[in-house]
Design a protein around this motif. Structure first.
Motif, PDB file in Angstrom:
ATOM      1  N   TYR A 262      -1.092   7.869  -0.702  1.00 24.86           N
ATOM      2  CA  TYR A 262      -2.087   6.898  -0.216  1.00 24.86           C
ATOM      3  C   TYR A 262      -1.710   5.452  -0.510  1.00 24.86           C
ATOM      4  O   TYR A 262      -2.573   4.588  -0.582  1.00 24.86           O
ATOM      5  N   TYR A 263      -0.447   5.168  -0.683  1.00 23.81           N
ATOM      6  CA  TYR A 263      -0.001   3.814  -1.007  1.00 23.81           C
ATOM      7  C   TYR A 263      -0.423   2.823   0.075  1.00 23.81           C
ATOM      8  O   TYR A 263      -1.046   1.802  -0.204  1.00 23.81           O
ATOM      9  N   TYR A 264      -0.065   3.106   1.312  1.00 18.73           N
ATOM     10  CA  TYR A 264      -0.376   2.176   2.400  1.00 18.73           C
ATOM     11  C   TYR A 264      -1.862   2.172   2.741  1.00 18.73           C
ATOM     12  O   TYR A 264      -2.399   1.144   3.133  1.00 18.73           O
ATOM     13  N   THR A 265      -2.531   3.297   2.605  1.00 21.38           N
ATOM     14  CA  THR A 265      -3.970   3.326   2.878  1.00 21.38           C
ATOM     15  C   THR A 265      -4.688   2.340   1.967  1.00 21.38           C
ATOM     16  O   THR A 265      -5.511   1.544   2.422  1.00 21.38           O
TER      17      THR A 265
ATOM     18  N   HIS B 172      -3.507   4.818   6.927  1.00 21.43           N
ATOM     19  CA  HIS B 172      -3.499   6.282   6.934  1.00 21.43           C
ATOM     20  C   HIS B 172      -2.350   6.805   7.803  1.00 21.43           C
ATOM     21  O   HIS B 172      -1.659   7.771   7.433  1.00 21.43           O
TER      22      HIS B 172
ATOM     23  N   ASP C  94       0.877   6.373   5.891  1.00 19.89           N
ATOM     24  CA  ASP C  94       0.989   7.388   4.840  1.00 19.89           C
ATOM     25  C   ASP C  94       1.316   8.757   5.429  1.00 19.89           C
ATOM     26  O   ASP C  94       2.068   9.533   4.829  1.00 19.89           O
TER      27      ASP C  94
ATOM     28  N   ARG D 108       4.458  11.205   4.457  1.00 14.58           N
ATOM     29  CA  ARG D 108       4.337  12.615   4.125  1.00 14.58           C
ATOM     30  C   ARG D 108       5.220  13.475   5.029  1.00 14.58           C
ATOM     31  O   ARG D 108       5.833  14.446   4.588  1.00 14.58           O
TER      32      ARG D 108
END
Length: 160
Positions: A98-101, A147, A150, A154
Motif C-alpha cells: 500500500y505504499y502508493y495508496t 491503488h 500498488d 503486486r
C-alpha cells in the motif's frame, strides 16, 4: 552447496531459536531475511549490494545480542535494516504494501483541502459543503490511482 543467503537464514534461525515470536516480529526478522535474499540475488550486478553483504554477515553474527539486549548492537541492526530497505526500494524497485495508496492519497488530501478552501471562499453561504466537495473531488481519484499502482507492484511481485 548452499547459497550465501540460505546459509545466513540458517544461521539466523539457529541464533534466534529461543527468541520470543513477539521479538521476532518487532525486530522485523522476516523482512531482514527477505532483504538478505534480495541482496544475494542482486549482488552480482549491484556494487552497493556487494558492499552490504559484509555488513550483513557481521550483523548476523551478533543478532542474538541485538535482539535480546538493548544497546549498540541493536542500533546497528536497526540502521542496517533501514539502509537495506531504502536501498532495495530506491535501486531495485521493491515497495512496502500500500505504499502508493497511502502516498498519493495523502497528496490528494492536501490538494482536496486547498481546492475545498478556494471553493469555500467563492460562496461563503455553503462553506462546509463546498469544502467537502473539493476534498472528495481530489481524494477519490488519487486513492484509486495509488491503488492501481500498488496493484501493478503486486502483479510484478515487487512487494517488500
Amino acid at each position: 552447496m548452499e547459497s550465501w543467503s540460505e546459509e545466513l537464514h540458517q544461521q539466523i534461525d539457529n541464533n534466534l531459536h529461543e527468541a520470543r515470536e513477539k521479538d521476532l516480529r518487532f525486530f522485523r526478522i522476516d523482512e531482514f531475511k527477505r532483504n538478505i535474499s534480495r541482496i544475494d540475488q542482486f549482488s552480482h550486478s549491484c556494487p552497493d549490494c556487494k558492499k552490504e553483504m559484509i555488513n550483513i554477515s557481521e550483523a548476523v553474527k551478533d543478532i542474538t545480542e541485538a535482539v535480546s539486549v538493548p544497546g549498540k548492537k541493536r542500533r546497528q541492526l536497526d540502521r542496517l535494516m533501514s539502509r537495506l530497505s531504502r536501498h532495495i526500494q530506491k535501486t531495485h524497485g521493491f515497495y512496502p504494501p500500500y505504499y502508493y495508496t497511502y502516498l498519493i492519497s495523502f497528496l490528494g488530501i492536501i490538494a482536496g483541502s486547498v481546492l475545498g478552501y478556494f471553493l469555500m471562499q467563492i460562496n461563503p453561504k455553503v462553506k462546509l459543503e463546498l469544502f467537502s466537495l473539493g476534498f472528495v473531488i481530489c481524494l477519490l481519484p488519487t486513492y484509486f490511482w495509488g491503488h492501481i499502482r500498488d496493484k501493478k507492484i503486486r502483479k510484478e511481485k515487487k512487494l517488500m
